[in-house]
Design a protein around this motif. Sequence first.
Motif, PDB file in Angstrom:
ATOM      1  N   HIS A 156      -1.189  -2.875  11.742  1.00 28.75           N
ATOM      2  CA  HIS A 156      -0.128  -2.051  10.767  1.00 28.75           C
ATOM      3  C   HIS A 156       0.693  -1.198  11.734  1.00 28.75           C
ATOM      4  O   HIS A 156       1.827  -1.060  11.640  1.00 28.75           O
ATOM      5  CB  HIS A 156      -0.874  -1.063   9.928  1.00 28.75           C
ATOM      6  N   SER A 242       1.172  -9.765  -1.619  1.00 25.18           N
ATOM      7  CA  SER A 242       0.432  -8.551  -1.202  1.00 25.18           C
ATOM      8  C   SER A 242       1.453  -7.277  -1.348  1.00 25.18           C
ATOM      9  O   SER A 242       0.932  -6.015  -1.507  1.00 25.18           O
ATOM     10  CB  SER A 242      -0.276  -8.758   0.006  1.00 25.18           C
ATOM     11  N   LEU A 245       1.677  -5.232  -4.398  1.00 29.09           N
ATOM     12  CA  LEU A 245       0.270  -4.580  -5.054  1.00 29.09           C
ATOM     13  C   LEU A 245       0.004  -3.273  -4.348  1.00 29.09           C
ATOM     14  O   LEU A 245       0.244  -3.359  -3.094  1.00 29.09           O
ATOM     15  CB  LEU A 245      -1.008  -5.559  -4.753  1.00 29.09           C
ATOM     16  N   PRO A 246      -0.473  -2.247  -4.749  1.00 27.79           N
ATOM     17  CA  PRO A 246      -0.904  -1.080  -4.060  1.00 27.79           C
ATOM     18  C   PRO A 246      -1.852  -1.429  -3.102  1.00 27.79           C
ATOM     19  O   PRO A 246      -3.120  -2.248  -3.318  1.00 27.79           O
ATOM     20  CB  PRO A 246      -1.495  -0.120  -5.321  1.00 27.79           C
ATOM     21  N   GLN A 247      -1.772  -0.875  -1.999  1.00 30.69           N
ATOM     22  CA  GLN A 247      -2.461  -0.927  -0.809  1.00 30.69           C
ATOM     23  C   GLN A 247      -4.088  -0.409  -1.213  1.00 30.69           C
ATOM     24  O   GLN A 247      -5.226  -1.266  -0.885  1.00 30.69           O
ATOM     25  CB  GLN A 247      -2.396  -0.323   0.407  1.00 30.69           C
ATOM     26  N   ARG A 248      -4.234   0.499  -1.941  1.00 30.89           N
ATOM     27  CA  ARG A 248      -5.647   0.956  -2.429  1.00 30.89           C
ATOM     28  C   ARG A 248      -6.242  -0.185  -3.242  1.00 30.89           C
ATOM     29  O   ARG A 248      -7.458  -0.380  -3.142  1.00 30.89           O
ATOM     30  CB  ARG A 248      -5.491   2.247  -3.250  1.00 30.89           C
ATOM     31  N   PHE A 249      -5.480  -0.685  -4.148  1.00 32.34           N
ATOM     32  CA  PHE A 249      -6.141  -1.778  -5.055  1.00 32.34           C
ATOM     33  C   PHE A 249      -6.321  -2.801  -4.269  1.00 32.34           C
ATOM     34  O   PHE A 249      -7.575  -3.562  -4.344  1.00 32.34           O
ATOM     35  CB  PHE A 249      -4.887  -2.382  -6.231  1.00 32.34           C
ATOM     36  N   LYS A 252      -9.938  -2.070  -2.340  1.00 32.77           N
ATOM     37  CA  LYS A 252     -10.867  -2.046  -3.261  1.00 32.77           C
ATOM     38  C   LYS A 252     -11.343  -3.579  -3.779  1.00 32.77           C
ATOM     39  O   LYS A 252     -12.638  -3.815  -3.765  1.00 32.77           O
ATOM     40  CB  LYS A 252     -10.448  -1.211  -4.561  1.00 32.77           C
TER      41      LYS A 252
END
Length: 265
Positions: A156, A242, A245-249, A252
Amino acid sequence: MNATLITGASDGIGKAIAFQFAAKKHNLLLVARNEEKLAALCAALQLKYKITAQYIVADLYKPEAPLFIYEETIKRGISINVLINNAGKGSSGEFYQNDLAGELEIIQLNDSCLVALSHYFLKDMIAKKSGTMINIASMIAFIASPYMAVYAGSKHFVKTFTYALAEECRPYHVKVMLFSPGLTTSNFMNTKENNNEWGKAVTSDSNTQTPEQVAVELMTAFEKKKAFWVSGSKNRFFQKISALLPQRFIAKTMGKQKRKQMGLN
């Protein structure tokens, strides 16, 4: 003499990239730790493509290695017009159980070394207002990936660093490209840090390419002067999804999936 410098060039993607650039008549300067492999590769490339191929043996885990490489190019009278920061390392498993020294080596190789080499060689490219730098990231640069936490974080960094640097270099006519392969059939997952049950769970059902396929795509992107390219059509599709979509989702969901594969859910 102008040359293309490739780190991590003795195996895998780096070696395949060397063949691609030699076929396009680039003189090469190859960097890795294994002198026997580097010498054999340089001899093969020179014989097949009638180019000049030299090598530097360097341990890029050592902080002093980038300056040593830069000073060696000056001694040899080599001007680097293409820098390909390819060398990289990863690990799989629960971060708290992984060897800390090994995790810090990932940051040294994937990030600190890449930054130092970029700093040294970009100065010369900017002075000439000509040159290209290609930073090899990974598909994992676009997702928060549990059980490869440090590797994902390091890539990243490569992604955001490269995006920013590309804009800084624009006024000087120096090209900076981010190139992101997915899982590749190389020795990357065969190291002691990755060749474990977590590594197998993390990479199971993943789309793969050969190093040669990745290198062909890199050459195409280079010739088209792309600033960003993801290798593999399936990987490009996944990267676009990707991004929505939220990185947290994502973290998880991936965490639950991998724990299930490990029988921990």
